[in-house]
Design a protein around this motif. Structure first.
Motif, short mmCIF file in Angstrom:
data_model
loop_
_atom_site.label_atom_id
_atom_site.label_comp_id
_atom_site.label_asym_id
_atom_site.label_seq_id
_atom_site.Cartn_x
_atom_site.Cartn_y
_atom_site.Cartn_z
N LYS A 1 13.21 -5.18 -9.74
CA LYS A 1 12.44 -4.20 -10.50
C LYS A 1 11.58 -3.40 -9.53
O LYS A 1 11.12 -3.93 -8.53
CB LYS A 1 11.54 -4.90 -11.52
CG LYS A 1 12.32 -5.66 -12.57
CD LYS A 1 11.40 -6.32 -13.56
CE LYS A 1 12.20 -7.07 -14.60
NZ LYS A 1 11.35 -7.71 -15.58
N SER A 2 11.38 -2.15 -9.88
CA SER A 2 10.53 -1.31 -9.03
C SER A 2 9.68 -0.39 -9.91
O SER A 2 10.04 -0.11 -11.06
CB SER A 2 11.38 -0.48 -8.07
OG SER A 2 12.18 0.44 -8.77
N SER A 3 8.59 0.05 -9.35
CA SER A 3 7.75 1.04 -10.03
C SER A 3 7.12 1.95 -8.99
O SER A 3 6.66 1.49 -7.94
CB SER A 3 6.67 0.36 -10.88
OG SER A 3 5.79 -0.38 -10.08
N ALA A 4 7.15 3.23 -9.27
CA ALA A 4 6.55 4.24 -8.41
C ALA A 4 5.39 4.88 -9.17
O ALA A 4 5.46 5.07 -10.38
CB ALA A 4 7.59 5.30 -8.04
N TRP A 5 4.34 5.19 -8.45
CA TRP A 5 3.16 5.80 -9.04
C TRP A 5 2.68 6.96 -8.18
O TRP A 5 2.76 6.91 -6.96
CB TRP A 5 2.01 4.78 -9.14
CG TRP A 5 2.22 3.77 -10.20
CD1 TRP A 5 2.94 2.61 -10.09
CD2 TRP A 5 1.73 3.81 -11.52
NE1 TRP A 5 2.93 1.93 -11.28
CE2 TRP A 5 2.18 2.64 -12.18
CE3 TRP A 5 0.95 4.70 -12.23
CZ2 TRP A 5 1.87 2.36 -13.50
CZ3 TRP A 5 0.64 4.42 -13.54
CH2 TRP A 5 1.10 3.27 -14.17
#
Length: 149
Positions: free
Chosen positions: A42-46
């Protein structure tokens, strides 16, 4: 009879523009396995944009937009149709918002190239520290008082 949500006329919306003075970006990647299930990545960019309004809102001049990409952002279903909301209005107007992958990439490109200069928003008057946002835009031109009309 069903209940109807109260419509807000466009003239009741507040409009503000502001300069973007700071930005920061982050990417988080995680690998996990949940109780015998398959392994997942899983990944998340902000992207976080900070700045000041050209005109304060109830005495508050600073804002923060916390943006992240999703494949299919939704339209708010409560009150007026909205693209996002301010989740806190004091001491800083804070927004956490979904953008489509394409929209997110565009704003990241503006920020990373040093070209992002302004944002403009139309939103409901804040109530209980929150406000639905009907329109938002980011651009390369500095904010002008005409943007607030």
């Amino acid at each position: 009879m069903g209940s109807q949500s109260k419509q807000v006329s466009p003239s009741a919306l507040l409009t503000r523009c502001g300069g973007v003075s700071r930005w920061q970006a982050s990417l988080h990647v995680l690998a996990e396995r949940r109780r015998g299930g398959p392994r997942e990545r899983k990944s998340s960019a902000w992207l976080i944009l900070e700045g000041e309004w050209t005109e304060p809102v109830a005495g508050v001049s600073r804002y923060t937009f916390q943006l992240f990409p999703v494949s299919d952002p939704c339209v708010g279903q409560v009150g007026v149709p909205s693209v996002r909301s301010f989740i806190r209005t004091k001491p800083v107007m804070d927004d956490v918002a979904e953008l489509s992958d394409k929209e997110f990439d565009f704003v990241v490109t503006l920020a990373a190239s040093g070209r992002i200069a302004s944002c403009s928003v139309a939103f409901q008057p804040p109530r209980y520290g929150r406000a639905l946002i009907v329109r938002v835009s980011f651009g390369t031109d500095p904010p002008t008082p005409d943007d607030e009309e």
